[in-house]
Design an enzyme around this catalytic site. Sequence first.
Site, PDB file in Angstrom:
ATOM      1  N   ASP A   1       0.847  -1.188   0.000  1.00 21.81           N
ATOM      2  CA  ASP A   1       0.000   0.000   0.000  1.00 21.81           C
ATOM      3  C   ASP A   1       0.890   1.248   0.000  1.00 21.81           C
ATOM      4  O   ASP A   1       1.911   1.304   0.696  1.00 21.81           O
ATOM      5  CB  ASP A   1      -0.912   0.001   1.240  1.00 21.81           C
ATOM      6  CG  ASP A   1      -2.056   0.993   1.103  1.00 21.81           C
ATOM      7  OD1 ASP A   1      -3.203   0.545   0.952  1.00 21.81           O
ATOM      8  OD2 ASP A   1      -1.796   2.216   1.143  1.00 21.81           O
TER       9      ASP A   1
ATOM     10  N   ASN B   1     -12.836  -3.316   2.186  1.00 23.26           N
ATOM     11  CA  ASN B   1     -13.854  -2.267   2.221  1.00 23.26           C
ATOM     12  C   ASN B   1     -14.744  -2.411   0.995  1.00 23.26           C
ATOM     13  O   ASN B   1     -14.237  -2.527  -0.125  1.00 23.26           O
ATOM     14  CB  ASN B   1     -13.181  -0.888   2.247  1.00 23.26           C
ATOM     15  CG  ASN B   1     -12.463  -0.627   3.551  1.00 23.26           C
ATOM     16  OD1 ASN B   1     -12.970  -0.958   4.616  1.00 23.26           O
ATOM     17  ND2 ASN B   1     -11.266  -0.061   3.479  1.00 23.26           N
TER      18      ASN B   1
ATOM     19  N   HIS C   1     -10.160  -5.142  -3.771  1.00 24.19           N
ATOM     20  CA  HIS C   1      -8.847  -5.390  -3.183  1.00 24.19           C
ATOM     21  C   HIS C   1      -9.004  -5.858  -1.751  1.00 24.19           C
ATOM     22  O   HIS C   1      -9.943  -5.464  -1.054  1.00 24.19           O
ATOM     23  CB  HIS C   1      -7.960  -4.136  -3.235  1.00 24.19           C
ATOM     24  CG  HIS C   1      -8.610  -2.897  -2.708  1.00 24.19           C
ATOM     25  ND1 HIS C   1      -9.541  -2.174  -3.426  1.00 24.19           N
ATOM     26  CD2 HIS C   1      -8.493  -2.253  -1.520  1.00 24.19           C
ATOM     27  CE1 HIS C   1      -9.950  -1.142  -2.712  1.00 24.19           C
ATOM     28  NE2 HIS C   1      -9.332  -1.172  -1.534  1.00 24.19           N
TER      29      HIS C   1
ATOM     30  N   GLU D   1     -12.355   3.392  -1.380  1.00 27.39           N
ATOM     31  CA  GLU D   1     -11.849   4.519  -2.175  1.00 27.39           C
ATOM     32  C   GLU D   1     -11.548   4.121  -3.612  1.00 27.39           C
ATOM     33  O   GLU D   1     -11.737   4.926  -4.527  1.00 27.39           O
ATOM     34  CB  GLU D   1     -10.554   5.057  -1.545  1.00 27.39           C
ATOM     35  CG  GLU D   1     -10.778   5.851  -0.277  1.00 27.39           C
ATOM     36  CD  GLU D   1      -9.467   6.174   0.422  1.00 27.39           C
ATOM     37  OE1 GLU D   1      -8.396   6.009  -0.194  1.00 27.39           O
ATOM     38  OE2 GLU D   1      -9.526   6.573   1.593  1.00 27.39           O
ATOM     39  N   VAL D   2     -10.991   2.938  -3.790  1.00 26.13           N
ATOM     40  CA  VAL D   2     -10.602   2.502  -5.132  1.00 26.13           C
ATOM     41  C   VAL D   2     -11.600   1.451  -5.596  1.00 26.13           C
ATOM     42  O   VAL D   2     -11.804   0.428  -4.923  1.00 26.13           O
ATOM     43  CB  VAL D   2      -9.164   1.929  -5.131  1.00 26.13           C
ATOM     44  CG1 VAL D   2      -8.785   1.458  -6.533  1.00 26.13           C
ATOM     45  CG2 VAL D   2      -8.168   2.973  -4.633  1.00 26.13           C
TER      46      VAL D   2
HETATM   47  P1  AMP Z   1      -9.873   1.424   0.191  1.00 28.06           P
HETATM   48  O1  AMP Z   1     -10.299   2.558   1.061  1.00 28.06           O
HETATM   49  O2  AMP Z   1     -10.150   0.076   0.817  1.00 28.06           O
HETATM   50  O3  AMP Z   1     -10.441   1.530  -1.210  1.00 28.06           O
HETATM   51  O4  AMP Z   1      -8.296   1.491   0.119  1.00 28.06           O
HETATM   52  C1  AMP Z   1      -7.580   1.948  -0.979  1.00 28.06           C
HETATM   53  C2  AMP Z   1      -6.131   1.821  -0.630  1.00 28.06           C
HETATM   54  O5  AMP Z   1      -5.369   1.981  -1.803  1.00 28.06           O
HETATM   55  C3  AMP Z   1      -5.619   2.848   0.382  1.00 28.06           C
HETATM   56  O6  AMP Z   1      -5.073   2.176   1.510  1.00 28.06           O
HETATM   57  C4  AMP Z   1      -4.546   3.628  -0.395  1.00 28.06           C
HETATM   58  O7  AMP Z   1      -3.451   4.007   0.388  1.00 28.06           O
HETATM   59  C5  AMP Z   1      -4.163   2.606  -1.466  1.00 28.06           C
HETATM   60  N1  AMP Z   1      -3.588   3.175  -2.690  1.00 28.06           N
HETATM   61  C6  AMP Z   1      -4.088   4.185  -3.440  1.00 28.06           C
HETATM   62  N2  AMP Z   1      -3.310   4.403  -4.512  1.00 28.06           N
HETATM   63  C7  AMP Z   1      -2.304   3.499  -4.449  1.00 28.06           C
HETATM   64  C8  AMP Z   1      -1.185   3.208  -5.264  1.00 28.06           C
HETATM   65  N3  AMP Z   1      -0.921   3.914  -6.390  1.00 28.06           N
HETATM   66  N4  AMP Z   1      -0.347   2.212  -4.897  1.00 28.06           N
HETATM   67  C9  AMP Z   1      -0.588   1.510  -3.766  1.00 28.06           C
HETATM   68  N5  AMP Z   1      -1.636   1.720  -2.955  1.00 28.06           N
HETATM   69  C10 AMP Z   1      -2.490   2.704  -3.293  1.00 28.06           C
END
Ligand code: AMP
Length: 120
Positions: free
Chosen positions: A33, A91, A104, A99-100
């Site tokens: 991460d 999540n 994952h 967020e993404v």
């Molecule tokens: P979530 O809130 O479960 O969607 O978590 C998304 C995660 O992706 C967060 O912990 C971010 O720090 C991580 N993240 C976002 N962009 C990147 C990236 N380019 N490389 C690695 N981790 C990332």
Amino acid sequence: MAYDRNNIFARILRGEIPCNKVYEDAHVLAFHDISPQSPTHVLAIPKGEYVSFDDFSQNASAEEITALVRAVGHIAREQGVAESGYRILANTGAAAHQEVQHFHVHLFGGRDLGGMLPRR
Ligand code: AMP
């Protein structure tokens, strides 16, 4: 929700954005991460286009699901947290602040992770 091919993990999978890779097989990519919340904080993602756990659990093949579960266990052992203990977290959707929008699994370890959720 439709899958957005421009999400950050899709771009990592296409090699458009670098990642700090820890594991890869035919169905799974895992990387550190970018903003770790514990000494070990790895993200494991399917290579297929799944928005969330909800999507993955309904639409992924048995092979993809097995690959992801096996990979997470393997990575935990390889990262040296299997004995001390670790947490996996996915999540899913707005209430969980996903967020993404590419499914994952977070793998946290390397310290005492505290209680499961903050109490209100
Ligand atoms: P979530 O809130 O479960 O969607 O978590 C998304 C995660 O992706 C967060 O912990 C971010 O720090 C991580 N993240 C976002 N962009 C990147 C990236 N380019 N490389 C690695 N981790 C990332």
